[in-house]
Write an enzyme that holds these catalytic residues in place. Structure first.
Site, short mmCIF file in Angstrom:
data_model
loop_
_atom_site.label_atom_id
_atom_site.label_comp_id
_atom_site.label_asym_id
_atom_site.label_seq_id
_atom_site.Cartn_x
_atom_site.Cartn_y
_atom_site.Cartn_z
N LYS A 39 -2.92 17.72 19.13
CA LYS A 39 -2.37 16.89 18.05
C LYS A 39 -1.02 17.43 17.59
O LYS A 39 -0.07 16.68 17.40
CB LYS A 39 -3.36 16.87 16.87
CG LYS A 39 -2.77 16.40 15.57
CD LYS A 39 -3.75 16.50 14.43
CE LYS A 39 -3.73 17.80 13.68
NZ LYS A 39 -2.60 18.03 12.78
N ASN A 40 -0.94 18.75 17.41
CA ASN A 40 0.29 19.34 16.85
C ASN A 40 1.45 19.36 17.84
O ASN A 40 2.58 19.67 17.47
CB ASN A 40 0.02 20.76 16.33
CG ASN A 40 -0.73 20.73 15.01
OD1 ASN A 40 -1.00 19.66 14.46
ND2 ASN A 40 -1.08 21.90 14.51
N CYS A 137 -0.79 19.98 -1.14
CA CYS A 137 -1.93 19.52 -0.36
C CYS A 137 -3.05 20.53 -0.46
O CYS A 137 -2.91 21.55 -1.12
CB CYS A 137 -1.54 19.24 1.09
SG CYS A 137 -1.34 20.72 2.04
N ARG A 142 3.07 24.14 0.41
CA ARG A 142 3.69 23.63 1.64
C ARG A 142 4.96 22.81 1.42
O ARG A 142 5.01 21.60 1.67
CB ARG A 142 2.67 22.80 2.44
CG ARG A 142 1.44 23.61 2.79
CD ARG A 142 0.50 22.83 3.67
NE ARG A 142 0.88 22.90 5.06
CZ ARG A 142 0.16 22.36 6.05
NH1 ARG A 142 -0.94 21.71 5.78
NH2 ARG A 142 0.55 22.47 7.29
N ASP A 325 -4.83 28.32 11.76
CA ASP A 325 -5.68 27.16 12.01
C ASP A 325 -7.04 27.55 12.59
O ASP A 325 -7.89 26.68 12.79
CB ASP A 325 -4.97 26.16 12.95
CG ASP A 325 -3.92 25.35 12.21
OD1 ASP A 325 -3.82 25.46 10.98
OD2 ASP A 325 -3.19 24.59 12.87
N ARG A 417 -9.10 13.57 11.54
CA ARG A 417 -7.62 13.65 11.63
C ARG A 417 -7.19 14.41 12.88
O ARG A 417 -6.11 14.16 13.40
CB ARG A 417 -7.06 14.40 10.41
CG ARG A 417 -6.96 13.60 9.16
CD ARG A 417 -6.18 14.39 8.12
NE ARG A 417 -4.99 14.98 8.71
CZ ARG A 417 -4.49 16.17 8.38
NH1 ARG A 417 -5.03 16.90 7.45
NH2 ARG A 417 -3.42 16.62 9.00
C1 UD1 Z 1 2.15 23.66 11.34
C2 UD1 Z 1 0.90 23.03 11.90
C3 UD1 Z 1 -0.32 23.48 11.10
C4 UD1 Z 1 -0.38 25.00 11.06
C5 UD1 Z 1 0.95 25.59 10.59
C6 UD1 Z 1 0.99 27.11 10.70
C7 UD1 Z 1 1.73 20.93 12.75
C8 UD1 Z 1 1.77 19.45 12.61
N1 UD1 Z 1 1.06 21.58 11.80
O1 UD1 Z 1 2.28 23.23 9.99
O2 UD1 Z 1 -1.49 22.97 11.75
O3 UD1 Z 1 -1.39 25.40 10.14
O4 UD1 Z 1 2.03 25.09 11.38
O5 UD1 Z 1 0.72 27.52 11.99
O6 UD1 Z 1 2.25 21.49 13.69
N2 UD1 Z 1 7.24 26.77 4.49
C9 UD1 Z 1 8.21 26.83 3.50
N3 UD1 Z 1 9.23 25.92 3.56
C10 UD1 Z 1 9.33 25.00 4.56
C11 UD1 Z 1 8.35 24.96 5.56
C12 UD1 Z 1 7.31 25.87 5.51
O7 UD1 Z 1 8.13 27.65 2.60
O8 UD1 Z 1 10.29 24.22 4.54
C13 UD1 Z 1 6.12 27.74 4.43
C14 UD1 Z 1 4.77 27.05 4.29
O9 UD1 Z 1 4.46 26.77 2.94
C15 UD1 Z 1 3.83 28.07 4.91
C16 UD1 Z 1 4.70 28.67 6.03
O10 UD1 Z 1 6.04 28.38 5.70
O11 UD1 Z 1 3.53 29.07 3.97
C17 UD1 Z 1 4.41 28.15 7.41
O12 UD1 Z 1 4.40 26.74 7.36
P1 UD1 Z 1 4.81 25.85 8.61
O13 UD1 Z 1 4.86 26.69 9.83
O14 UD1 Z 1 6.01 25.05 8.27
O15 UD1 Z 1 3.56 24.87 8.73
P2 UD1 Z 1 3.66 23.39 9.22
O16 UD1 Z 1 4.77 23.29 10.20
O17 UD1 Z 1 3.61 22.47 8.07
#
Ligand code: UD1
Length: 452
Positions: A39-40, A137, A142, A325, A417
């Site tokens: 999915k990711n 969420c 996030r 995850d 999902r």
């Molecule tokens: C993706 C995965 C999710 C997984 C996560 C971490 C997808 C669709 N989802 O989520 O399943 O749990 O990686 O492996 O691929 N952060 C910030 N600012 C930002 C973006 C992120 O502070 O602009 C922080 C987040 O709050 C979190 C950390 O960075 O603490 C990592 O998040 P991130 O890697 O961005 O997760 P996702 O990409 O949303």
């Protein structure tokens, strides 16, 4: 028609599933279970189709709700999206030749945070994007500040109003981007944006997840010039246009890992097929410490769970570390290991909601900030529990597979999902699991939820 006969997607937009799982624990899982596409990896790949007016064909797409949400999201902007799920193929064909409206509303973003992945491709190709901000969420705040900061570095003008981010640029310009923090979708969003920027973009402190690498492979097939995806430093030479491509999505490493733990926790003997064992190294190392026997093949893993399990500590980390995850599913396993396992969640705050439900099933778990201390081995007993997010739901299924008597898991729409027909797959290897509840017309379901 793309596949000859299209299987109708399980999810009907005018219906709401109020399903529950009823699971009777105690059966060792035996046999073969097949892993679906990731999915990711599929979500950013679908967003990448926005970068070209030509057709993008993606294979090994999982039949899960987030993919249907992404289909709606692209279709709402004017894209033509066909999703086909047959016995032999799971495929989508996307044409973004006639996008009318580069906007994504709150209704879609609130159900799937990964919707923000379209921000970069939209502003890169159309010079404008308007995407609703995600709210908080179930697994913490996030934010998407790093996506926004990166786009600003590439020259986009960003404004924020009425809960929306609006980005504008005549043409993005290549720049150096240093991520303050490693972000998976942030890396993917900016990687897509940079493919159409003028000149070179150098991205540092990038996410190294296999899903980032898979996206880069698709983009390269579309004509992008990218080096270093899968490492912390990615270099992109912008091009003026990208073309159509055909690509097969990688197997879902989190689904594979969930089945591997299902085999281990039930003391089973399970062959998990159609997966990529190389993506699972951190899990294998941990399971060996715990005492689970793992035999990886070229594209399969056999798991034998007949040894007594020993406690082992886990720290979640970015890839190639132990995935956040898989933290919830590992916690279910830790309840069945002798001794104390300390599980430290380093990626997300507030990602221990499943622990409280496991405690209701008899587990001994104490939460101290980012750490959970699980003392085992405890016998679990069936109870009514509530799934709070995608991976938490999977962990409750695992706990239920070893619990005495019957567990009823409510709100399984979370699991839908991201896991394709999980109950069918588990039933196929001997689990006693069934889906109950009704598919309501949407209006009736909402009235029921409101107590009317
Ligand atoms: C993706 C995965 C999710 C997984 C996560 C971490 C997808 C669709 N989802 O989520 O399943 O749990 O990686 O492996 O691929 N952060 C910030 N600012 C930002 C973006 C992120 O502070 O602009 C922080 C987040 O709050 C979190 C950390 O960075 O603490 C990592 O998040 P991130 O890697 O961005 O997760 P996702 O990409 O949303």
């Amino acid at each position: 028609m793309l596949l000859g006969a299209y299987a109708k997607l399980h999810y009907n937009p005018n219906q709401l599933a109020m399903d529950k799982f009823v699971i009777r624990g105690g059966n060792p899982l035996l046999g073969t279970v097949r892993v679906s596409g990731a999915k990711n990896a599929a979500l950013p790949a679908m967003a990448a189709a926005l970068l070209t007016e030509e057709q993008v064909i993606l294979e090994n797409i999982p039949q899960v709700r987030d993919i249907e949400t992404e289909r709606k999201l692209l279709a709402a902007m004017g894209a033509e999206v066909e999703l086909g799920f047959g016995r032999a193929h799971h495929r989508t064909t996307i044409s973004c030749g006639s996008i009318r409206n580069p906007e994504v509303g709150y209704d879609l973003v609130k159900t799937m945070r990964a919707s923000s992945l379209v921000l970069g491709p939209l502003v890169a190709r159309f010079g404008r994007a308007r995407v609703s901000l995600p709210g908080g969420c179930a697994i913490g705040a996030r934010p998407i500040d790093l996506h926004i900061k990166g786009l600003e570095r590439l020259g986009a003008r960003i404004t924020q109003e009425h809960g929306y981010i609006e980005a504008r640029a005549d043409r993005l310009k290549g720049e150096e981007i240093v991520f303050d923090k490693i972000t998976v979708t942030g890396t993917e969003d900016l990687l897509m944006a940079a493919t159409l920027a003028e000149g070179e973009t150098l991205m540092l402190n990038c996410a190294r997840e296999p899903e980032v690498q898979d996206l880069a492979e698709l983009l390269i097939k579309m004509g992008a010039k990218i080096e270093g995806a899968g490492t912390a430093t990615i270099r992109i030479q912008g091009v003026t246009r990208l073309h159509g491509a055909k690509h097969k999505i990688i197997p879902d490493r989190i689904e594979a890992a969930t089945f591997i733990i299902a085999g281990a926790i039930t003391g089973g003997d399970l062959n998990v097929t159609a997966c990529e064992p190389q993506h699972l190294d951190a899990l294998f190392q941990k399971l060996q410490e715990v005492g689970v026997k793992i035999v990886p093949g070229p594209d399969s893993v056999r798991v034998m769970g007949d040894n007594p399990l020993q406690a082992a500590d886990v720290n979640t980390e970015e890839y190639p570390g132990f995935p956040t995850d898989m933290q919830a599913q590992y916690m279910a396993l830790a309840t069945q290991a002798e001794g104390a396992s300390i599980i430290t969640e380093n990626i997300f705050e507030n990602r221990f909601m499943h622990a409280l439900e496991m405690v209701r099933m008899g587990a001994n778990i104490k939460i101290e900030g980012r750490r959970a201390v699980v003392r085992g081995r405890t016998a679990l007993s069936g109870a009514a529990v509530l799934a709070s997010d995608l991976r938490a739901s999977a962990s409750l299924v695992l706990a239920a597979l070893v619990a005495d008597d019957e567990t009823i898991i409510d709100r399984v729409y979370h699991i839908d999902r991201g896991y394709e027909h999980i109950e069918e797959k588990l039933k196929g290897v001997g689990a006693q699991i069934r889906r109950i509840g009704e598919i309501f017309p949407k209006k009736k379901a909402m009235a029921k939820a409101a107590g009317r």
